[in-house]
Design a protein around this motif. Sequence first.
Motif, PDB file in Angstrom:
ATOM      1  N   THR A   1      -4.368   6.354   6.877  1.00  0.00           N
ATOM      2  CA  THR A   1      -5.619   5.704   6.437  1.00  0.00           C
ATOM      3  C   THR A   1      -5.498   4.177   6.517  1.00  0.00           C
ATOM      4  N   LEU A   2      -4.305   3.673   6.275  1.00  0.00           N
ATOM      5  CA  LEU A   2      -4.136   2.219   6.368  1.00  0.00           C
ATOM      6  C   LEU A   2      -4.332   1.757   7.821  1.00  0.00           C
ATOM      7  N   GLY A   3      -3.750   2.522   8.757  1.00  0.00           N
ATOM      8  CA  GLY A   3      -3.952   2.213  10.181  1.00  0.00           C
ATOM      9  C   GLY A   3      -5.435   2.206  10.521  1.00  0.00           C
ATOM     10  N   GLN A   4      -6.169   3.153   9.942  1.00  0.00           N
ATOM     11  CA  GLN A   4      -7.624   3.205  10.195  1.00  0.00           C
ATOM     12  C   GLN A   4      -8.328   1.951   9.697  1.00  0.00           C
ATOM     13  N   ILE A   5      -8.045   1.579   8.445  1.00  0.00           N
ATOM     14  CA  ILE A   5      -8.807   0.449   7.888  1.00  0.00           C
ATOM     15  C   ILE A   5      -8.468  -0.843   8.634  1.00  0.00           C
TER      16      ILE A   5
ATOM     17  N   ALA B   1       0.820  -1.219   0.000  1.00  0.00           N
ATOM     18  CA  ALA B   1       0.000   0.000   0.000  1.00  0.00           C
ATOM     19  C   ALA B   1       0.851   1.266   0.000  1.00  0.00           C
ATOM     20  N   LEU B   2       1.973   1.208   0.670  1.00  0.00           N
ATOM     21  CA  LEU B   2       2.636   2.480   0.970  1.00  0.00           C
ATOM     22  C   LEU B   2       3.938   2.739   0.228  1.00  0.00           C
ATOM     23  N   HIS B   3       4.471   1.724  -0.402  1.00  0.00           N
ATOM     24  CA  HIS B   3       5.709   1.947  -1.146  1.00  0.00           C
ATOM     25  C   HIS B   3       5.443   2.136  -2.629  1.00  0.00           C
TER      26      HIS B   3
END
Length: 470
Positions: A406-410, A101-103
């Motif tokens: 947002t990834l932490g949220q999901i 997701a983040l890279h």
Amino acid sequence: MDKQKLEIRLDYSNVMSENIGETHGLARQDLEALQDRTRDIHFDFYRLRERKELPFMNLPYEKEVVDEIKHYVEANRGRFENYVHIGIGGSALGPIAVQAALHHPFYNLLPPEKRRHAPRMFFLDNIDPDRIAGLLDVIDPAKTLFSVVTKSGGTAETISTFMIFMSRLQAALKNKYRDHLVFITDPVKGFLRKLAADEHIQSFSITPGVGGRFSVLTPVGLFPAMLSGLSGDELLSGAGFAVSKCGTEDLLQNPAYLFGAINYLLYRKGKRSVVMLPYSDRLYRTADWFRQLWAESLGKRVNLKKEVVHVGPTPIKALGVTDQHSQVQLYVEGPFDKLFAFLEVESFSETVPIPPFEKPDPTTDYLAGKSMNRLISAEKKATELAMTRHERPNVTFKFPVVSEFTLGQIFMILEIATAYTGRLFEIDPFNQPGVEEGKLATYAFMGREGFQEKRKLIEDELNSRKIYQV
Ligand code: PA5
């Protein structure tokens, strides 16, 4: 950026009967009828959290873990060309989702300066011999950090893979091999914890009481994230934001409970599968992570009263737009047995314009001067429209952007949804007896000490079966 602007929203318009009809939709009263149960579950969760018996929900506040990892990362900056993560199931799917997701989508192919000299990242979450041997063709163990990740400390797949790399490391580095190892495991129990103590190997602890599939916000996910330059603080901060947002007992205001309630109610209406459908390559592996979380947590033979129930929704992952050309025909016109959960990204990291052909053509001109961003968004809307018209219930999680926050949220929303849905189904979402059974049978097949009797029983069982093959 203002955190409120980074809030993930759950749009559930297209499960409501006003929009998809009564046969396959839900009425507001259906949801309201769950409100009293939801309140009881909510306050029970609250009590459990106070007693530290729902530890995954307290992870956002365990900042010292992040500090510990930061310390290691600072001290070892620039030392390794490669990172190899050895783990399986809950010890791998979350970390893989974070990386994807983040890279940069081709992170490992970037030159080191574009990776800010962080290592290339490899994840071994299968024991396929070709994959393991293949990795040895592209990394030099002497320039690699190996992280062995196992909560139990003894999973056969993880330990066997570790054994292979351990022997390579020892051969290449003699007694300096220890500096190339990190263990992420239980703080007290298991083979790996003992080895860490005996051999003085750097280790991080998985928070007690947090099972594999709920462990992405422990060092399991935080360590590879931070080693590769991502922000552990932001992941936890996003998760904490979700805990606050889901801190209400009001079902209609709580995205985690609402997602769980919709799944539960539609399961009872015959929608036994939920398809997670991100319109973003970055989020495809998040759907993979969710698949394990939902399946292993909710698929159970017995309920809390030990009655045989055989419940569990089947999670499926698909990718927009790729699977529009593979699965969507089935989804739109096939059996009415699915709920769809779109993941939609409102603002991508990049904007990619579509330049016109030199020679205009009426069949392609509509694309010219637009962007891939607009096209993917239009295609998502079009699929959603088709599904809704065909009375296929669907929800959308709207991500303002894909970021640590947002990834932490999901992660947290879906973990709370899992715990809550487990309560609605009246099963224990935190155990996995079906997986354990397979693990024990593997020990028996592989001749592990103490498993001779089990092996004999299994062999008798297999010998008694009739074989049919062509
Ligand atoms: O979610 C779970 O508990 C499982 O998927 C485990 O993560 C998986 O079986 C690997 O176990 P371990 O981390 O003990 O090696």
